[in-house]
Design an enzyme around this catalytic site. Structure first.
Site, mmCIF file in Angstrom:
data_model
loop_
_atom_site.group_PDB
_atom_site.id
_atom_site.type_symbol
_atom_site.label_atom_id
_atom_site.label_comp_id
_atom_site.label_asym_id
_atom_site.label_seq_id
_atom_site.Cartn_x
_atom_site.Cartn_y
_atom_site.Cartn_z
ATOM 1 N N GLY A 147 -3.906 2.266 10.850
ATOM 2 C CA GLY A 147 -4.413 2.056 9.775
ATOM 3 C C GLY A 147 -3.019 1.266 8.388
ATOM 4 N N GLY A 152 -4.293 0.277 4.736
ATOM 5 C CA GLY A 152 -4.474 0.766 4.017
ATOM 6 C C GLY A 152 -3.742 0.653 2.624
ATOM 7 N N GLN A 153 -4.013 1.842 1.924
ATOM 8 C CA GLN A 153 -4.080 2.433 1.291
ATOM 9 C C GLN A 153 -1.867 2.794 0.950
ATOM 10 O OE1 GLN A 153 -5.109 5.884 -1.854
ATOM 11 N NE2 GLN A 153 -4.306 4.898 -3.688
ATOM 12 N N ILE A 201 -7.481 -1.805 12.292
ATOM 13 C CA ILE A 201 -8.048 -2.779 12.825
ATOM 14 C C ILE A 201 -8.246 -4.096 12.543
ATOM 15 C CG2 ILE A 201 -10.435 -1.881 10.953
ATOM 16 C CD1 ILE A 201 -11.632 -1.268 14.164
ATOM 17 N N TYR A 211 -15.993 14.214 5.724
ATOM 18 C CA TYR A 211 -14.193 13.729 6.188
ATOM 19 C C TYR A 211 -13.803 14.807 5.562
ATOM 20 C CZ TYR A 211 -9.990 12.594 3.319
ATOM 21 O OH TYR A 211 -8.597 11.977 3.636
HETATM 22 N N1 SER Z 1 -8.470 10.232 -2.147
HETATM 23 C C1 SER Z 1 -8.912 11.394 -0.311
HETATM 24 C C2 SER Z 1 -10.460 10.914 -1.430
HETATM 25 O O1 SER Z 1 -10.742 10.833 -2.726
HETATM 26 C C3 SER Z 1 -8.671 12.457 -0.814
HETATM 27 O O2 SER Z 1 -8.227 13.088 0.106
HETATM 28 O O3 SER Z 1 -11.025 10.883 -0.928
#
Ligand code: SER
Length: 319
Positions: A10, A13-14, A37, A141
Protein backbone atom coordinates in the site's frame (compact mmCIF):
# COMPACT_ATOMS: atom_id res chain seq x y z
CA UNK A 1 21.98 1.45 10.21
CA UNK A 2 19.69 -1.37 11.23
CA UNK A 3 20.07 -4.43 9.02
CA UNK A 4 16.47 -5.04 7.96
CA UNK A 5 14.66 -5.46 4.67
CA UNK A 6 11.29 -3.80 4.81
CA UNK A 7 8.27 -4.36 2.58
CA UNK A 8 5.49 -1.76 2.45
CA UNK A 9 2.17 -2.93 1.06
CA UNK A 10 0.00 0.00 0.00
CA UNK A 11 2.98 2.27 -0.66
CA UNK A 12 1.04 4.55 -3.02
CA UNK A 13 -1.45 5.50 -0.32
CA UNK A 14 -1.70 8.56 1.90
CA UNK A 15 0.46 7.12 4.67
CA UNK A 16 2.44 4.59 2.64
CA UNK A 17 3.92 7.12 0.24
CA UNK A 18 5.36 9.20 3.09
CA UNK A 19 6.35 6.26 5.27
CA UNK A 20 8.27 4.62 2.40
CA UNK A 21 10.58 7.63 2.17
CA UNK A 22 11.09 7.76 5.93
CA UNK A 23 11.90 4.06 6.06
CA UNK A 24 14.42 4.54 3.25
CA UNK A 25 16.22 7.05 5.48
CA UNK A 26 16.36 4.52 8.33
CA UNK A 27 17.09 1.29 6.48
CA UNK A 28 18.75 2.52 3.27
CA UNK A 29 17.15 2.86 -0.14
CA UNK A 30 17.93 -0.67 -1.31
CA UNK A 31 16.44 -2.22 1.83
CA UNK A 32 12.97 -0.76 1.40
CA UNK A 33 10.63 -2.49 -1.03
CA UNK A 34 7.62 -0.30 -1.80
CA UNK A 35 4.64 -2.13 -3.27
CA UNK A 36 1.11 -1.42 -4.35
CA UNK A 37 -1.50 -2.86 -6.67
CA UNK A 38 -0.78 0.03 -9.06
CA UNK A 39 2.63 0.89 -10.46
CA UNK A 40 4.36 4.10 -9.43
CA UNK A 41 6.78 5.53 -11.96
CA UNK A 42 7.74 8.45 -9.72
CA UNK A 43 8.87 6.38 -6.74
CA UNK A 44 12.61 6.75 -6.19
CA UNK A 45 13.63 3.30 -5.02
CA UNK A 46 12.71 -0.37 -5.27
CA UNK A 47 9.07 -0.84 -6.28
CA UNK A 48 7.05 -4.00 -6.91
CA UNK A 49 3.44 -4.44 -7.97
CA UNK A 50 1.68 -6.73 -5.50
CA UNK A 51 -1.98 -7.68 -5.37
CA UNK A 52 -2.17 -8.42 -1.65
CA UNK A 53 -5.30 -10.55 -2.07
CA UNK A 54 -2.91 -13.06 -3.68
CA UNK A 55 -0.91 -14.83 -0.97
CA UNK A 56 1.63 -16.17 -3.48
CA UNK A 57 2.30 -12.69 -4.84
CA UNK A 58 3.27 -11.49 -1.35
CA UNK A 59 5.28 -14.62 -0.65
CA UNK A 60 7.27 -14.30 -3.88
CA UNK A 61 8.39 -10.79 -3.00
CA UNK A 62 9.14 -11.71 0.62
CA UNK A 63 11.41 -14.49 -0.61
CA UNK A 64 12.92 -12.51 -3.48
CA UNK A 65 14.22 -9.85 -1.09
CA UNK A 66 14.46 -11.85 2.18
CA UNK A 67 12.01 -9.41 3.76
CA UNK A 68 12.28 -9.15 7.56
CA UNK A 69 9.55 -6.57 8.27
CA UNK A 70 6.21 -5.81 6.61
CA UNK A 71 4.14 -2.64 6.91
CA UNK A 72 0.71 -3.62 5.63
CA UNK A 73 -1.12 -0.38 4.84
CA UNK A 74 -3.53 -1.40 2.09
CA UNK A 75 -7.24 -1.23 2.97
CA UNK A 76 -10.55 0.19 1.79
CA UNK A 77 -11.42 3.00 4.21
CA UNK A 78 -14.57 3.87 6.14
CA UNK A 79 -16.60 5.94 3.68
CA UNK A 80 -15.67 4.15 0.47
CA UNK A 81 -16.18 0.79 2.16
CA UNK A 82 -19.86 1.47 2.79
CA UNK A 83 -20.58 1.50 -0.96
CA UNK A 84 -19.72 -2.19 -1.18
CA UNK A 85 -19.70 -3.83 2.28
CA UNK A 86 -19.03 -7.42 1.23
CA UNK A 87 -16.22 -6.51 -1.14
CA UNK A 88 -14.67 -4.29 1.56
CA UNK A 89 -14.79 -7.08 4.12
CA UNK A 90 -13.40 -9.57 1.65
CA UNK A 91 -10.52 -7.37 0.51
CA UNK A 92 -9.52 -6.01 3.92
CA UNK A 93 -9.64 -9.43 5.57
CA UNK A 94 -7.95 -11.41 2.83
CA UNK A 95 -5.07 -8.94 2.46
CA UNK A 96 -4.51 -8.82 6.22
CA UNK A 97 -4.64 -12.59 6.70
CA UNK A 98 -2.33 -13.14 3.71
CA UNK A 99 0.23 -10.78 5.23
CA UNK A 100 0.06 -12.48 8.65
CA UNK A 101 0.22 -15.96 7.16
CA UNK A 102 3.12 -15.20 4.77
CA UNK A 103 4.96 -13.55 7.68
CA UNK A 104 4.46 -16.55 9.93
CA UNK A 105 5.62 -19.09 7.36
CA UNK A 106 8.52 -17.09 5.88
CA UNK A 107 10.40 -15.90 8.91
CA UNK A 108 9.27 -12.26 8.74
CA UNK A 109 10.25 -10.84 12.13
CA UNK A 110 7.92 -7.88 12.57
CA UNK A 111 4.64 -6.76 11.05
CA UNK A 112 2.90 -3.39 11.29
CA UNK A 113 -0.87 -3.45 10.92
CA UNK A 114 -2.75 -0.15 11.14
CA UNK A 115 -6.03 0.03 12.98
CA UNK A 116 -8.23 3.08 13.36
CA UNK A 117 -10.59 5.13 15.52
CA UNK A 118 -13.22 3.42 13.35
CA UNK A 119 -13.08 0.41 15.69
CA UNK A 120 -15.20 2.37 18.17
CA UNK A 121 -18.97 2.69 18.00
CA UNK A 122 -21.77 4.13 20.10
CA UNK A 123 -21.06 1.89 23.10
CA UNK A 124 -17.70 3.59 23.74
CA UNK A 125 -17.43 6.90 25.62
CA UNK A 126 -17.07 9.64 22.99
CA UNK A 127 -14.69 11.81 25.01
CA UNK A 128 -11.26 10.59 26.11
CA UNK A 129 -12.13 7.15 24.73
CA UNK A 130 -10.16 4.56 26.71
CA UNK A 131 -7.89 1.88 25.30
CA UNK A 132 -10.17 -0.87 26.55
CA UNK A 133 -13.54 0.62 25.52
CA UNK A 134 -16.17 -1.73 24.14
CA UNK A 135 -15.83 -2.06 20.36
CA UNK A 136 -19.01 -2.02 18.30
CA UNK A 137 -18.04 -0.42 14.98
CA UNK A 138 -20.80 0.74 12.65
CA UNK A 139 -18.83 0.51 9.39
CA UNK A 140 -17.47 -2.54 7.55
CA UNK A 141 -14.06 -0.87 7.61
CA UNK A 142 -14.30 -0.63 11.42
CA UNK A 143 -15.44 -4.25 11.64
CA UNK A 144 -12.48 -5.36 9.54
CA UNK A 145 -10.11 -3.42 11.80
CA UNK A 146 -11.56 -4.96 14.99
CA UNK A 147 -11.19 -8.39 13.43
CA UNK A 148 -7.66 -7.50 12.31
CA UNK A 149 -6.71 -6.41 15.83
CA UNK A 150 -7.90 -9.74 17.20
CA UNK A 151 -6.06 -11.65 14.48
CA UNK A 152 -2.90 -9.65 15.28
CA UNK A 153 -3.16 -10.69 18.91
CA UNK A 154 -3.90 -14.27 17.87
CA UNK A 155 -0.80 -14.50 15.65
CA UNK A 156 1.29 -13.06 18.46
CA UNK A 157 -0.07 -15.43 21.12
CA UNK A 158 -0.16 -18.54 19.00
CA UNK A 159 2.84 -18.12 16.70
CA UNK A 160 4.88 -15.39 18.42
CA UNK A 161 4.60 -13.25 15.28
CA UNK A 162 5.58 -9.77 16.42
CA UNK A 163 2.62 -7.79 15.06
CA UNK A 164 2.35 -4.18 16.24
CA UNK A 165 -0.55 -1.84 15.66
CA UNK A 166 -1.85 1.70 16.16
CA UNK A 167 -5.43 2.96 16.05
CA UNK A 168 -4.73 6.01 13.90
CA UNK A 169 -6.87 9.12 14.15
CA UNK A 170 -7.52 10.99 10.88
CA UNK A 171 -4.13 11.66 9.28
CA UNK A 172 -3.38 15.10 7.84
CA UNK A 173 -0.36 15.74 5.63
CA UNK A 174 0.64 18.01 2.77
CA UNK A 175 2.52 15.26 0.92
CA UNK A 176 -0.41 13.05 -0.10
CA UNK A 177 -4.19 12.86 -0.34
CA UNK A 178 -6.35 10.45 1.65
CA UNK A 179 -8.75 8.22 -0.25
CA UNK A 180 -12.23 7.28 0.83
CA UNK A 181 -12.18 8.14 4.53
CA UNK A 182 -14.49 10.13 6.81
CA UNK A 183 -11.68 12.37 8.03
CA UNK A 184 -10.59 13.34 4.48
CA UNK A 185 -12.17 16.78 4.81
CA UNK A 186 -9.34 17.88 7.11
CA UNK A 187 -6.80 17.47 4.29
CA UNK A 188 -9.04 18.74 1.48
CA UNK A 189 -9.85 21.95 3.37
CA UNK A 190 -6.21 23.07 3.33
CA UNK A 191 -5.92 22.46 -0.41
CA UNK A 192 -9.03 24.56 -1.05
CA UNK A 193 -7.73 27.35 1.15
CA UNK A 194 -4.40 27.54 -0.67
CA UNK A 195 -6.10 27.40 -4.06
CA UNK A 196 -8.34 30.27 -2.91
CA UNK A 197 -11.45 28.17 -3.34
CA UNK A 198 -14.47 27.91 -1.09
CA UNK A 199 -14.52 24.51 0.61
CA UNK A 200 -17.66 22.40 0.67
CA UNK A 201 -17.49 20.35 3.87
CA UNK A 202 -19.34 17.05 4.13
CA UNK A 203 -19.44 17.07 7.95
CA UNK A 204 -21.33 19.60 10.04
CA UNK A 205 -19.34 22.43 11.64
CA UNK A 206 -19.40 21.00 15.17
CA UNK A 207 -18.22 17.45 14.39
CA UNK A 208 -15.16 17.02 16.57
CA UNK A 209 -12.85 14.12 15.63
CA UNK A 210 -9.38 12.95 16.68
CA UNK A 211 -6.70 13.87 14.14
CA UNK A 212 -2.93 13.69 13.80
CA UNK A 213 -0.35 15.50 11.67
CA UNK A 214 1.52 13.24 9.23
CA UNK A 215 4.92 13.84 10.88
CA UNK A 216 3.54 12.64 14.21
CA UNK A 217 1.77 9.68 12.58
CA UNK A 218 5.01 8.58 10.88
CA UNK A 219 7.05 9.09 14.05
CA UNK A 220 4.55 7.11 16.14
CA UNK A 221 4.74 4.22 13.67
CA UNK A 222 8.53 4.15 13.64
CA UNK A 223 8.77 4.52 17.42
CA UNK A 224 6.33 1.68 17.97
CA UNK A 225 8.22 -0.55 15.54
CA UNK A 226 11.57 0.29 17.17
CA UNK A 227 10.39 -0.19 20.76
CA UNK A 228 11.77 -3.22 22.63
CA UNK A 229 9.51 -6.23 22.17
CA UNK A 230 8.78 -6.68 25.86
CA UNK A 231 7.51 -3.10 26.18
CA UNK A 232 4.68 -3.78 23.72
CA UNK A 233 1.98 -4.93 26.12
CA UNK A 234 -1.02 -4.29 23.89
CA UNK A 235 -1.12 -6.81 21.09
CA UNK A 236 -4.45 -5.78 19.60
CA UNK A 237 -3.81 -2.10 18.80
CA UNK A 238 -2.79 1.07 20.65
CA UNK A 239 -5.01 4.12 21.04
CA UNK A 240 -3.06 7.10 19.74
CA UNK A 241 -4.02 10.65 20.68
CA UNK A 242 -2.78 13.88 19.24
CA UNK A 243 -5.30 16.67 18.57
CA UNK A 244 -9.07 16.97 18.23
CA UNK A 245 -11.04 19.62 16.38
CA UNK A 246 -14.20 20.28 14.39
CA UNK A 247 -14.59 21.70 10.86
CA UNK A 248 -15.45 25.13 12.30
CA UNK A 249 -12.31 25.10 14.44
CA UNK A 250 -9.97 24.15 11.58
CA UNK A 251 -11.70 26.75 9.36
CA UNK A 252 -11.10 29.47 12.00
CA UNK A 253 -7.46 28.49 12.30
CA UNK A 254 -7.03 28.71 8.52
CA UNK A 255 -8.86 32.06 8.46
CA UNK A 256 -6.24 33.51 10.81
CA UNK A 257 -3.82 33.25 7.87
CA UNK A 258 -6.35 33.40 5.02
CA UNK A 259 -9.01 35.86 6.21
CA UNK A 260 -11.08 35.49 3.03
CA UNK A 261 -11.32 31.72 3.19
CA UNK A 262 -14.90 30.42 3.25
CA UNK A 263 -16.48 27.06 4.05
CA UNK A 264 -19.99 25.92 3.22
CA UNK A 265 -21.55 22.84 4.74
CA UNK A 266 -23.15 20.15 2.59
CA UNK A 267 -23.48 17.24 4.99
CA UNK A 268 -23.68 13.74 3.50
CA UNK A 269 -23.69 10.09 4.67
CA UNK A 270 -20.26 10.48 6.24
CA UNK A 271 -21.84 12.51 9.06
CA UNK A 272 -23.48 9.37 10.39
CA UNK A 273 -20.12 7.58 10.46
CA UNK A 274 -18.38 10.49 12.21
CA UNK A 275 -21.13 10.81 14.83
CA UNK A 276 -20.31 7.34 16.18
CA UNK A 277 -16.56 7.90 16.39
CA UNK A 278 -14.68 9.27 19.41
CA UNK A 279 -14.17 12.99 19.75
CA UNK A 280 -10.95 12.53 21.69
CA UNK A 281 -8.71 9.60 22.54
CA UNK A 282 -7.06 8.44 25.75
CA UNK A 283 -3.60 7.20 24.82
CA UNK A 284 -2.11 6.63 28.29
CA UNK A 285 -1.15 3.08 27.34
CA UNK A 286 0.96 4.16 24.33
CA UNK A 287 2.56 6.91 26.42
CA UNK A 288 3.42 4.42 29.17
CA UNK A 289 4.57 1.47 27.06
CA UNK A 290 6.63 3.16 24.34
CA UNK A 291 6.76 6.83 25.40
CA UNK A 292 4.37 8.21 22.81
CA UNK A 293 4.08 11.99 22.79
CA UNK A 294 2.61 14.08 19.96
CA UNK A 295 4.42 17.25 18.86
CA UNK A 296 1.90 19.09 16.70
CA UNK A 297 -1.36 20.82 17.57
CA UNK A 298 -3.95 22.43 15.27
CA UNK A 299 -2.12 25.74 15.21
CA UNK A 300 1.38 24.46 14.40
CA UNK A 301 0.00 21.96 11.89
CA UNK A 302 -2.01 24.67 10.10
CA UNK A 303 1.00 26.95 9.68
CA UNK A 304 3.04 24.12 8.19
CA UNK A 305 0.25 22.73 5.99
CA UNK A 306 -0.40 26.12 4.41
CA UNK A 307 3.28 26.86 3.97
CA UNK A 308 4.01 23.52 2.29
CA UNK A 309 0.90 23.60 0.11
CA UNK A 310 1.74 27.14 -1.00
CA UNK A 311 5.08 25.77 -2.17
CA UNK A 312 3.34 22.91 -3.92
CA UNK A 313 0.79 25.07 -5.72
CA UNK A 314 3.28 27.90 -6.06
CA UNK A 315 0.82 30.38 -4.57
CA UNK A 316 2.96 32.09 -1.96
CA UNK A 317 1.97 35.48 -3.31
CA UNK A 318 -1.75 34.85 -2.86
CA UNK A 319 -2.12 35.76 0.79
N1 SER B 1 -9.15 8.15 8.34
C1 SER B 1 -9.87 6.93 8.32
C2 SER B 1 -11.21 7.09 7.73
O1 SER B 1 -11.73 8.18 7.78
C3 SER B 1 -10.03 6.41 9.71
O2 SER B 1 -9.19 5.37 9.90
O3 SER B 1 -11.74 6.15 7.25
Amino acid sequence: MINETVLIIGANGQLGSVLSEELQKIHGKDNVIASDIYSNSTFDGVFEIIDATDLNAIENIVNKYAVSQIYHLAAILSAKGEANPLKTWDLNMSMMLNVFEVSRTNNVKKVFFPSSIAVFGDKAPLENTPQSAFLNPATVYGMSKVAGENWAQYYFNKYELDVRSIRYPGIIGYQSMPGGGTTDYAVEIYHSAVKQEKYSCFLNPETKLPMIFMDDAIRSTIELMQAPKNSIKTRTSYNLGSMSFSPSEIASEIQKLYPNFKVEYNVDFRQEIADKWPKSINDDQAREDWNWKPKYDLKSMTVLMLEKLEEKYNTSTLK
